[in-house]
Motif scaffolding. Structure first.
Motif, PDB file in Angstrom:
ATOM      1  N   PHE A 124     -12.264  -3.759  -4.453  1.00 22.69           N
ATOM      2  CA  PHE A 124     -11.618  -2.771  -3.705  1.00 22.69           C
ATOM      3  C   PHE A 124     -10.532  -3.131  -3.200  1.00 22.69           C
ATOM      4  CE2 PHE A 124     -15.811  -0.856  -4.113  1.00 22.69           C
ATOM      5  CZ  PHE A 124     -15.644   0.509  -4.391  1.00 22.69           C
ATOM      6  N   ALA A 179      -5.321  -6.726  -6.114  1.00 21.42           N
ATOM      7  CA  ALA A 179      -4.484  -5.888  -6.979  1.00 21.42           C
ATOM      8  C   ALA A 179      -3.661  -6.888  -7.769  1.00 21.42           C
ATOM      9  CB  ALA A 179      -3.881  -4.919  -6.248  1.00 21.42           C
ATOM     10  N   ARG A 182      -5.426  -8.374  -0.925  1.00 18.26           N
ATOM     11  CA  ARG A 182      -4.304  -7.461  -0.570  1.00 18.26           C
ATOM     12  C   ARG A 182      -4.998  -6.858   0.993  1.00 18.26           C
ATOM     13  NH1 ARG A 182      -0.792  -9.482  -1.826  1.00 18.26           N
ATOM     14  NH2 ARG A 182       0.608  -7.996  -0.933  1.00 18.26           N
ATOM     15  N   LYS A 213      -2.349  -0.302   2.823  1.00 15.87           N
ATOM     16  CA  LYS A 213      -2.559   1.328   2.137  1.00 15.87           C
ATOM     17  C   LYS A 213      -1.678   1.747   1.449  1.00 15.87           C
ATOM     18  CE  LYS A 213      -5.534   1.903   6.239  1.00 15.87           C
ATOM     19  NZ  LYS A 213      -5.733   2.191   7.642  1.00 15.87           N
ATOM     20  N   THR A 214      -0.481   1.577   1.485  1.00 16.26           N
ATOM     21  CA  THR A 214       0.656   2.079   0.771  1.00 16.26           C
ATOM     22  C   THR A 214       0.524   1.894  -0.679  1.00 16.26           C
ATOM     23  OG1 THR A 214       2.055   0.100   0.856  1.00 16.26           O
ATOM     24  CG2 THR A 214       2.166   1.944   2.649  1.00 16.26           C
ATOM     25  N   ARG A 215      -0.265   0.776  -1.171  1.00 12.16           N
ATOM     26  CA  ARG A 215      -0.460   0.515  -2.606  1.00 12.16           C
ATOM     27  C   ARG A 215      -1.155   1.727  -3.141  1.00 12.16           C
ATOM     28  NH1 ARG A 215       0.165  -3.904  -5.695  1.00 12.16           N
ATOM     29  NH2 ARG A 215       0.975  -5.218  -3.870  1.00 12.16           N
ATOM     30  N   ILE A 216      -1.761   2.440  -2.464  1.00 10.01           N
ATOM     31  CA  ILE A 216      -2.770   3.493  -3.225  1.00 10.01           C
ATOM     32  C   ILE A 216      -1.788   4.572  -3.695  1.00 10.01           C
ATOM     33  CG2 ILE A 216      -4.239   5.342  -3.092  1.00 10.01           C
ATOM     34  CD1 ILE A 216      -5.492   3.561  -0.820  1.00 10.01           C
ATOM     35  N   THR A 217      -0.604   4.862  -3.355  1.00  8.87           N
ATOM     36  CA  THR A 217       0.292   5.888  -3.641  1.00  8.87           C
ATOM     37  C   THR A 217       1.393   5.240  -4.418  1.00  8.87           C
ATOM     38  OG1 THR A 217       1.350   5.776  -1.335  1.00  8.87           O
ATOM     39  CG2 THR A 217      -0.374   7.219  -1.988  1.00  8.87           C
ATOM     40  N   GLN A 277       3.457   1.308  -6.022  1.00 12.08           N
ATOM     41  CA  GLN A 277       3.609  -0.045  -6.350  1.00 12.08           C
ATOM     42  C   GLN A 277       5.093  -0.444  -6.684  1.00 12.08           C
ATOM     43  OE1 GLN A 277       1.199   1.765  -8.591  1.00 12.08           O
ATOM     44  NE2 GLN A 277      -0.022   1.882  -6.664  1.00 12.08           N
ATOM     45  N   ASN A 306      -2.170  -1.035  -8.710  1.00 12.55           N
ATOM     46  CA  ASN A 306      -2.927  -0.568  -7.993  1.00 12.55           C
ATOM     47  C   ASN A 306      -4.041  -1.426  -7.516  1.00 12.55           C
ATOM     48  OD1 ASN A 306      -3.994   1.252  -5.999  1.00 12.55           O
ATOM     49  ND2 ASN A 306      -3.345   2.807  -6.744  1.00 12.55           N
ATOM     50  N   TYR A 307      -5.167  -1.218  -6.821  1.00 14.60           N
ATOM     51  CA  TYR A 307      -6.297  -1.873  -6.747  1.00 14.60           C
ATOM     52  C   TYR A 307      -7.036  -1.995  -7.778  1.00 14.60           C
ATOM     53  CZ  TYR A 307      -5.079  -1.974  -1.615  1.00 14.60           C
ATOM     54  OH  TYR A 307      -4.201  -2.002  -0.650  1.00 14.60           O
ATOM     55  N   PHE A 342      -9.520   1.173  -9.332  1.00 10.44           N
ATOM     56  CA  PHE A 342      -8.993   2.309  -9.991  1.00 10.44           C
ATOM     57  C   PHE A 342      -9.087   2.233 -11.407  1.00 10.44           C
ATOM     58  CE2 PHE A 342      -6.986   2.676  -5.600  1.00 10.44           C
ATOM     59  CZ  PHE A 342      -7.782   3.903  -5.078  1.00 10.44           C
TER      60      PHE A 342
END
Length: 149
Positions: A88, A91, A101, A129-133, A135, A141-142, A145
């Motif tokens: 989780f 990345a 991360r 958290k910005t990595r979710i939307t 990169q 991403n993580y 996913f």
């Protein structure tokens, strides 16, 4: 063997009694460094060491729960939590294919009378958290996913 600059069989770590008898005090290990320096691997080695030195030969690796299910010993459950957290919170970055991360604070409780691990908590902080939307070009991403796909 040597992992990330640490020797898993370091002679200091192998000492059975490296503290003064009757003296119990809280201790901490801080692991820091640049990306790819081996912080995660060092944490794994230390956790394996703590599990190894606190496990008594006469204690079973599994216990039976009240409903009859087999449950891994506490030491093994503490060690096995790390890969789940990494899924989780890790990345692929430009510098490291498995970059953490996030930071984590691992608090391992010991029963000083039995000389065994009695519990553990893991607190995560500074999750990127910005990595979710979004990169950076060449990063991902993580891991979770991609494993869900």
């Amino acid at each position: 063997g040597r992992v990330g600059g640490l020797d898993e069989e370091d002679p200091v770590l192998l000492l059975e009694d490296h503290h003064l008898p009757g003296k119990v005090r809280n201790q901490a290990i801080i692991i820091s460094g640049e990306s790819g320096a081996g912080k995660t691997e060092a944490t794994k080695i230390i956790m394996k060491f703590l599990a190894r030195i606190t496990r008594k030969p006469d204690r079973p690796s599994f216990i039976t729960s009240p409903d009859g299910k087999m449950i891994a010993a506490l030491e093994d459950r503490v060690l096995s939590s790390n890969p789940l957290l990494e899924t989780f919170g890790n990345a692929q970055t430009l510098r490291n294919d498995n970059s953490s991360r996030f930071g984590k604070f691992i608090h391992i409780n010991f029963d000083i009378m039995q000389g065994a691990i009695s519990g553990a908590t893991v607190s995560n902080y500074l999750l990127e958290k910005t990595r979710i939307t979004t990169q950076v070009e060449g990063e991902r991403n993580y891991h979770i996913f991609y494993q869900l796909m």
